[in-house]
Design a protein around this motif. Structure first.
Motif, short mmCIF file in Angstrom:
data_model
loop_
_atom_site.label_atom_id
_atom_site.label_comp_id
_atom_site.label_asym_id
_atom_site.label_seq_id
_atom_site.Cartn_x
_atom_site.Cartn_y
_atom_site.Cartn_z
N ALA A 1 0.84 -1.20 0.00
CA ALA A 1 0.00 0.00 0.00
C ALA A 1 0.88 1.25 0.00
N HIS A 2 1.99 1.19 0.71
CA HIS A 2 2.92 2.33 0.78
C HIS A 2 3.52 2.62 -0.61
N ARG A 3 3.96 1.59 -1.32
CA ARG A 3 4.53 1.77 -2.66
C ARG A 3 3.46 2.25 -3.63
N ALA A 4 2.25 1.73 -3.52
CA ALA A 4 1.16 2.16 -4.39
C ALA A 4 0.88 3.65 -4.20
N GLN A 5 0.84 4.09 -2.96
CA GLN A 5 0.60 5.52 -2.69
C GLN A 5 1.73 6.37 -3.28
N SER A 6 2.94 5.89 -3.19
CA SER A 6 4.07 6.60 -3.77
C SER A 6 3.92 6.71 -5.29
N GLN A 7 3.50 5.64 -5.92
CA GLN A 7 3.26 5.64 -7.36
C GLN A 7 2.14 6.62 -7.73
N ILE A 8 1.07 6.60 -6.96
CA ILE A 8 -0.09 7.46 -7.23
C ILE A 8 0.29 8.94 -7.10
N ARG A 9 1.14 9.27 -6.12
CA ARG A 9 1.53 10.66 -5.88
C ARG A 9 2.72 11.12 -6.71
N ASN A 10 3.26 10.25 -7.54
CA ASN A 10 4.40 10.61 -8.38
C ASN A 10 4.00 11.75 -9.32
N LEU A 11 4.59 12.91 -9.15
CA LEU A 11 4.23 14.08 -9.95
C LEU A 11 4.61 13.92 -11.42
N LYS A 12 5.53 13.02 -11.70
CA LYS A 12 5.95 12.80 -13.08
C LYS A 12 5.06 11.81 -13.82
N ALA A 13 4.19 11.11 -13.10
CA ALA A 13 3.29 10.15 -13.71
C ALA A 13 2.02 10.85 -14.17
N LEU A 14 1.64 10.61 -15.40
CA LEU A 14 0.40 11.16 -15.93
C LEU A 14 -0.77 10.31 -15.46
N ASP A 15 -1.95 10.90 -15.40
CA ASP A 15 -3.13 10.20 -14.88
C ASP A 15 -3.44 8.91 -15.63
N ASP A 16 -3.17 8.89 -16.94
CA ASP A 16 -3.55 7.72 -17.74
C ASP A 16 -2.40 6.71 -17.95
N GLN A 17 -1.23 6.97 -17.36
CA GLN A 17 -0.11 6.05 -17.51
C GLN A 17 -0.30 4.80 -16.66
N THR A 18 0.16 3.69 -17.17
CA THR A 18 0.08 2.43 -16.43
C THR A 18 1.13 2.43 -15.32
N LEU A 19 0.67 2.12 -14.10
CA LEU A 19 1.56 2.07 -12.94
C LEU A 19 1.77 0.65 -12.42
N LEU A 20 0.84 -0.24 -12.74
CA LEU A 20 0.93 -1.62 -12.26
C LEU A 20 0.30 -2.53 -13.29
N VAL A 21 0.94 -3.67 -13.52
CA VAL A 21 0.39 -4.69 -14.42
C VAL A 21 0.33 -5.99 -13.62
N LEU A 22 -0.85 -6.60 -13.60
CA LEU A 22 -1.02 -7.89 -12.95
C LEU A 22 -1.22 -8.94 -14.03
#
Length: 70
Positions: free
Chosen positions: A31-52
């Motif tokens: 959950a901590h890493r996911a929150q870090s990914q979500i708050r990454n200012l360099k990540a665009l809203d539609d970019q893929t952050l996780l693939v299962l």
């Protein structure tokens, strides 16, 4: 059959707050890493952050993506 599911910022936030997140035999992302990914200012809203990756309906693997804007 193998199926891939991708998560962008909103989808990842919804996923970690859902019961689905904790129902796997192993966690694909903390959950901590996911929150870090979500708050990454360099990540665009539609970019893929996780693939299962699912095989026969069971979580078989995952990859977290750390997007950057060049």
């Amino acid at each position: 059959m193998t199926e891939l599911k991708t998560f962008n910022k909103k989808q990842l936030e919804d996923f970690i707050s859902s019961g689905d997140f904790s129902s796997f035999d192993f966690l694909p992302i903390s959950a901590h890493r996911a929150q870090s990914q979500i708050r990454n200012l360099k990540a665009l809203d539609d970019q893929t952050l996780l693939v299962l990756a699912f095989y026969d309906g069971k979580l078989a693997g995952y990859v977290a993506v750390f997007p950057i804007i060049i």
